[in-house]
Design an enzyme around this catalytic site. Sequence first.
Site, PDB file in Angstrom:
ATOM      1  N   TYR A  33      36.583  -4.781  41.717  1.00 64.72           N
ATOM      2  CA  TYR A  33      35.368  -4.104  42.178  1.00 64.72           C
ATOM      3  C   TYR A  33      35.570  -2.587  42.187  1.00 64.72           C
ATOM      4  O   TYR A  33      34.723  -1.827  41.733  1.00 64.72           O
ATOM      5  CB  TYR A  33      34.991  -4.601  43.573  1.00 64.72           C
ATOM      6  CG  TYR A  33      33.689  -4.035  44.082  1.00 64.72           C
ATOM      7  CD1 TYR A  33      32.488  -4.389  43.472  1.00 64.72           C
ATOM      8  CD2 TYR A  33      33.665  -3.145  45.148  1.00 64.72           C
ATOM      9  CE1 TYR A  33      31.277  -3.860  43.932  1.00 64.72           C
ATOM     10  CE2 TYR A  33      32.467  -2.622  45.607  1.00 64.72           C
ATOM     11  CZ  TYR A  33      31.280  -2.981  44.996  1.00 64.72           C
ATOM     12  OH  TYR A  33      30.101  -2.454  45.437  1.00 64.72           O
ATOM     13  N   GLU A  55      24.068  -5.969  49.735  1.00 64.96           N
ATOM     14  CA  GLU A  55      24.229  -4.900  50.716  1.00 64.96           C
ATOM     15  C   GLU A  55      23.484  -5.247  52.002  1.00 64.96           C
ATOM     16  O   GLU A  55      23.931  -4.893  53.100  1.00 64.96           O
ATOM     17  CB  GLU A  55      23.740  -3.566  50.155  1.00 64.96           C
ATOM     18  CG  GLU A  55      24.613  -2.986  49.041  1.00 64.96           C
ATOM     19  CD  GLU A  55      26.036  -2.662  49.469  1.00 64.96           C
ATOM     20  OE1 GLU A  55      26.320  -2.639  50.690  1.00 64.96           O
ATOM     21  OE2 GLU A  55      26.878  -2.432  48.582  1.00 64.96           O
ATOM     22  N   TRP A  63      32.495  -5.964  53.905  1.00 65.28           N
ATOM     23  CA  TRP A  63      32.105  -6.036  52.500  1.00 65.28           C
ATOM     24  C   TRP A  63      33.037  -6.944  51.725  1.00 65.28           C
ATOM     25  O   TRP A  63      32.605  -7.672  50.831  1.00 65.28           O
ATOM     26  CB  TRP A  63      32.083  -4.648  51.861  1.00 65.28           C
ATOM     27  CG  TRP A  63      31.854  -4.743  50.385  1.00 65.28           C
ATOM     28  CD1 TRP A  63      32.727  -4.428  49.389  1.00 65.28           C
ATOM     29  CD2 TRP A  63      30.678  -5.232  49.715  1.00 65.28           C
ATOM     30  NE1 TRP A  63      32.177  -4.687  48.146  1.00 65.28           N
ATOM     31  CE2 TRP A  63      30.909  -5.183  48.335  1.00 65.28           C
ATOM     32  CE3 TRP A  63      29.442  -5.716  50.182  1.00 65.28           C
ATOM     33  CZ2 TRP A  63      29.972  -5.587  47.387  1.00 65.28           C
ATOM     34  CZ3 TRP A  63      28.505  -6.124  49.238  1.00 65.28           C
ATOM     35  CH2 TRP A  63      28.767  -6.052  47.865  1.00 65.28           C
TER      36      TRP A  63
END
Length: 224
Positions: A33, A55, A63
């Site tokens: 990522y 999100e 996250w």
Amino acid sequence: MKHEKREAQHETGLIVNAEGRTCCYWQPQMPDYHDSEWGRPVTDDRLIFEKVCLEGFHSGMSWQMIYNKRENFRRAFAGFDFATVARFNDADIARLMADKSIVRNRAKILATINNAQRALEMVAEAGSLAAWFWQFEPKPEARPKTLDIHYWQNNNTSPEAQAMSKALKKRGWRWVGPVTTYALMQALGLVNDHLQGCCVREACETERGLLKRPEPAAAGLSAE
């Protein structure tokens, strides 16, 4: 990417990873990522919608946990095809609430379905999600000259993210507060928040420099 207070212990925000590369300190937790997605420009509408939704699920949560469940979210939400998600019904909501592989937050699930419906409206208005969201890219002079750990620690939103949040809420989108929209801007490459000295910062800048910005189909379309 939201940076918690405990992360202030990282003096520079940079680490040298196992491969000998200097990176943002969180790179070892999510190397793909960090290296291949975060900060790189996104103009594909399906992927933009996916990132808006993830999100939203990220709000109040780690996250890394959301990222690790991403394939489960994709399966559960029809690959984030917003035309399909917009038609989800009570049976789909029950299915999602029973799915232990995702985050079973009813408000966020309902928001995802609602946002899919709003996404269809936005495409009809602007021609694409990309054209609408990229209107909020900050002007170069609005960005810090040197992006260091102090910027991360003291900035979790921006005037542009606040404007995006306000405009989305006006259109009926949910779970799009100004902190969430700033994290979205980072994820979509509207801003490049890799720290100065990070091994992929310049690659992200190069991609951003080569990008042909999408334009709204309707001339003079206002972000408001």
